[in-house]
Design a protein around this motif. Sequence first.
Motif, short mmCIF file in Angstrom:
data_model
loop_
_atom_site.label_atom_id
_atom_site.label_comp_id
_atom_site.label_asym_id
_atom_site.label_seq_id
_atom_site.Cartn_x
_atom_site.Cartn_y
_atom_site.Cartn_z
N LEU A 81 -13.63 2.51 15.06
CA LEU A 81 -14.57 2.90 13.87
C LEU A 81 -14.05 3.69 12.63
CD1 LEU A 81 -17.09 2.07 12.02
CD2 LEU A 81 -17.94 3.58 13.17
N PRO A 82 -13.14 4.98 13.14
CA PRO A 82 -13.02 6.23 11.66
C PRO A 82 -12.52 6.02 10.84
CG PRO A 82 -13.14 7.52 14.05
CD PRO A 82 -13.44 5.67 14.00
N ILE A 83 -11.12 4.61 11.85
CA ILE A 83 -9.43 4.37 10.52
C ILE A 83 -10.71 3.48 10.17
CG2 ILE A 83 -7.53 3.48 11.45
CD1 ILE A 83 -7.70 6.45 11.86
N LEU A 104 -3.00 8.44 9.34
CA LEU A 104 -2.01 7.80 9.06
C LEU A 104 -0.93 7.73 9.57
CD1 LEU A 104 -1.55 8.29 5.12
CD2 LEU A 104 -2.64 6.52 6.64
N ARG A 105 -0.29 8.50 9.88
CA ARG A 105 0.65 8.50 11.27
C ARG A 105 0.18 8.21 13.07
NH1 ARG A 105 3.78 13.99 11.44
NH2 ARG A 105 4.57 13.29 13.17
N HIS A 106 -1.05 8.63 13.59
CA HIS A 106 -1.67 7.82 14.22
C HIS A 106 -2.11 6.21 13.84
CE1 HIS A 106 -4.63 7.29 17.95
NE2 HIS A 106 -4.96 7.17 17.08
N LEU A 160 0.73 -1.25 -0.27
CA LEU A 160 0.01 -0.15 -0.06
C LEU A 160 1.03 0.83 0.02
CD1 LEU A 160 -2.87 1.24 0.36
CD2 LEU A 160 -2.92 0.99 2.66
N LEU A 161 0.65 2.09 -0.85
CA LEU A 161 1.09 3.12 -0.76
C LEU A 161 0.62 4.84 -0.97
CD1 LEU A 161 3.52 0.67 -2.22
CD2 LEU A 161 3.96 2.81 -3.96
N LEU A 162 1.36 5.46 -0.58
CA LEU A 162 -0.19 6.28 -0.16
C LEU A 162 0.59 7.70 -0.26
CD1 LEU A 162 -1.88 5.39 2.86
CD2 LEU A 162 -3.00 4.94 0.61
N GLY A 211 -13.69 7.81 22.60
CA GLY A 211 -12.87 6.95 21.78
C GLY A 211 -12.25 7.36 20.27
N VAL A 212 -11.92 8.36 20.34
CA VAL A 212 -11.62 9.00 19.10
C VAL A 212 -10.72 9.61 19.30
CG1 VAL A 212 -11.58 9.67 16.85
CG2 VAL A 212 -13.76 8.10 17.23
N HIS A 213 -10.36 10.60 20.73
CA HIS A 213 -10.24 11.67 21.06
C HIS A 213 -8.37 11.22 20.82
CE1 HIS A 213 -13.39 14.05 23.63
NE2 HIS A 213 -13.46 13.65 22.30
N GLY A 214 -7.79 9.85 21.23
CA GLY A 214 -6.44 9.56 21.02
C GLY A 214 -5.87 9.65 19.57
N SER A 215 -6.00 9.94 18.97
CA SER A 215 -6.37 10.68 17.34
C SER A 215 -5.60 11.63 17.21
CB SER A 215 -7.17 9.99 16.16
OG SER A 215 -8.05 10.76 16.42
N PHE A 216 -6.18 12.91 18.13
CA PHE A 216 -5.42 14.16 18.40
C PHE A 216 -4.34 14.17 19.35
CE2 PHE A 216 -9.63 13.72 16.99
CZ PHE A 216 -10.52 14.79 15.79
N ASN A 217 -4.06 15.29 19.71
CA ASN A 217 -2.07 16.46 20.62
C ASN A 217 -3.44 16.84 21.31
OD1 ASN A 217 -3.23 18.68 19.88
ND2 ASN A 217 -1.81 18.70 17.91
N GLU A 218 -2.50 17.29 22.42
CA GLU A 218 -3.27 17.48 23.77
C GLU A 218 -3.88 18.46 24.08
OE1 GLU A 218 -2.88 15.63 26.20
OE2 GLU A 218 -2.16 13.49 24.97
N ASP A 219 -3.60 19.71 23.23
CA ASP A 219 -3.69 20.81 22.95
C ASP A 219 -4.97 20.97 21.94
OD1 ASP A 219 -4.00 23.32 23.06
OD2 ASP A 219 -3.99 23.87 21.19
N GLN A 220 -5.45 19.98 21.23
CA GLN A 220 -6.74 19.36 20.45
C GLN A 220 -7.39 18.69 21.85
OE1 GLN A 220 -5.70 17.46 17.07
NE2 GLN A 220 -6.05 19.11 15.77
N LYS A 221 -6.77 17.84 22.60
CA LYS A 221 -7.74 17.26 22.80
C LYS A 221 -8.18 18.11 24.12
CE LYS A 221 -5.02 13.33 22.57
NZ LYS A 221 -4.55 12.24 24.54
N ARG A 222 -8.11 19.01 24.66
CA ARG A 222 -8.06 19.85 25.59
C ARG A 222 -9.77 20.48 25.71
NH1 ARG A 222 -2.63 20.00 27.06
NH2 ARG A 222 -2.07 21.54 26.36
N TRP A 223 -9.28 21.06 24.08
CA TRP A 223 -10.48 21.98 23.49
C TRP A 223 -11.67 21.17 23.12
CZ3 TRP A 223 -11.80 21.88 18.09
CH2 TRP A 223 -13.10 22.38 17.23
N LEU A 224 -12.04 20.07 22.35
CA LEU A 224 -12.69 18.55 21.99
C LEU A 224 -13.98 18.79 23.41
CD1 LEU A 224 -10.85 15.92 20.52
CD2 LEU A 224 -12.22 18.25 19.00
N TYR A 225 -14.76 18.81 22.48
CA TYR A 225 -16.28 18.34 23.86
C TYR A 225 -16.63 16.51 23.23
CZ TYR A 225 -18.35 22.58 25.44
OH TYR A 225 -18.79 23.66 25.95
#
Length: 411
Positions: free
Chosen positions: A160-162, A135-137, A121-123, A381-395
């Motif tokens: 699921l999203p992945i 992809l990095r996550h 697989l070449l992306l 369950g999807v929050h782990g794919s975001f960085n720490e600053d993003q996680k603090r902002w997400l609902y």
Amino acid sequence: MLDSVSEIFEGAAAKYLSVVDSDSSRSNQHEIGGLPSVGFKRYLGTPGKSDEYRFPSLMAYLTDEEEAELCQDSVTWYDSRRKNPKRSPEYRLYYKSNAVTDQIQPTDFFLVAKKRDGSLLLLFTPAGSSVEFQLRHLFGLSDVDKDFTSASMPTQTLILPIKMLLEDLGVQAFDETEAQNDLDMLLARFPDKLPKTSEFSAVAREVTNFDCVTDPDVALLGWMEREEALFRAYERHIVSERLRFGFGPAGDDVDEFITFSLSVQNRRKSRVGHAFENHLGFVFCEHRLPFEKGGGSRVTENKAKPDFLFPDFKAYHDSSYPISKIFLLGAKTTCKDRWRQVLSEGDRLDRKFLVTLEAGISTTQTDEMRAKNLQLVIPTGVHGSFNEDQKRWLYSMSDFIEKVRAVHSSS
């Protein structure tokens, strides 16, 4: 059950493309070097001076704005110094010009992965895109630069999203055998054709044990994944039956086959969005939140139809009703650039909300959402794919529900 990326792939590596990697005018051939430095010979082998190893490959160029460009091709793994026996081997991956590789640019993020079926697989995707973050996550790539970095291949269960991202790339990520025990039940209930999405969503909730009052985040993801598995098992059955009969009087009508194939693809895309809204509506009902869905005469300015409006459209159009008690929620399984549509769906409201299942949205995108006062709502369950600053902002879903309940607890 597919629990991790390592069940699909043996290994992977990534880098940002150099000019030599991507510009044929600066290189003798379309080829990429450096893979042996991260141990990729154990996946591709060690060709001799007279050997070339060819691998069937699925290639894709992905952006945050457009549908993926996919191409089935082959690549060659060989010793570029094979004609000079006095020099030590230098192994490179040669690719041909095609609809994907003609788009690649220097600095693009590039990932190569060896599948367990022997293919590659070449992306390719622009650096800094949401696709790169996803992809990095997925493959466990914390640091990537101009030299190849080996993927750590995380062992956590694929969310699921992945799985949906992999399926869009032609990689089977759903284990359809998980739903085979339910296929007889589905055929008994719906013997003639696929039911309405609302009925299918109800079945998915019925055959699972999630409690959306206690944990709406887990329930929403669980229901969506279960429905996807059920749907694919049922779809495989009906598509197999249709293929058995062929297309047209002689069974070989190409145009009729293409029409059928497109209908299957379009149904997949539209159905998942409807399923998402079905389960969200059920969650809001179980939490006794007052809401209405857009559609028909339920519109805002310019006949916009928000996915969900709390408490209802009558309140929205009542100029005396407190703005602080009105919430507009868009719902998109994946956002890409479509998140901006939500901004124009309620002129009275300065702040709007968007719930999505998309993983690893880029910081460029989330920074723009913040600037536009659009609050992103994503299951925990999807929050782990975001960085720490993003996680603090997400609902989370729970956060949003509590926000609405706080001003409508007596409704």
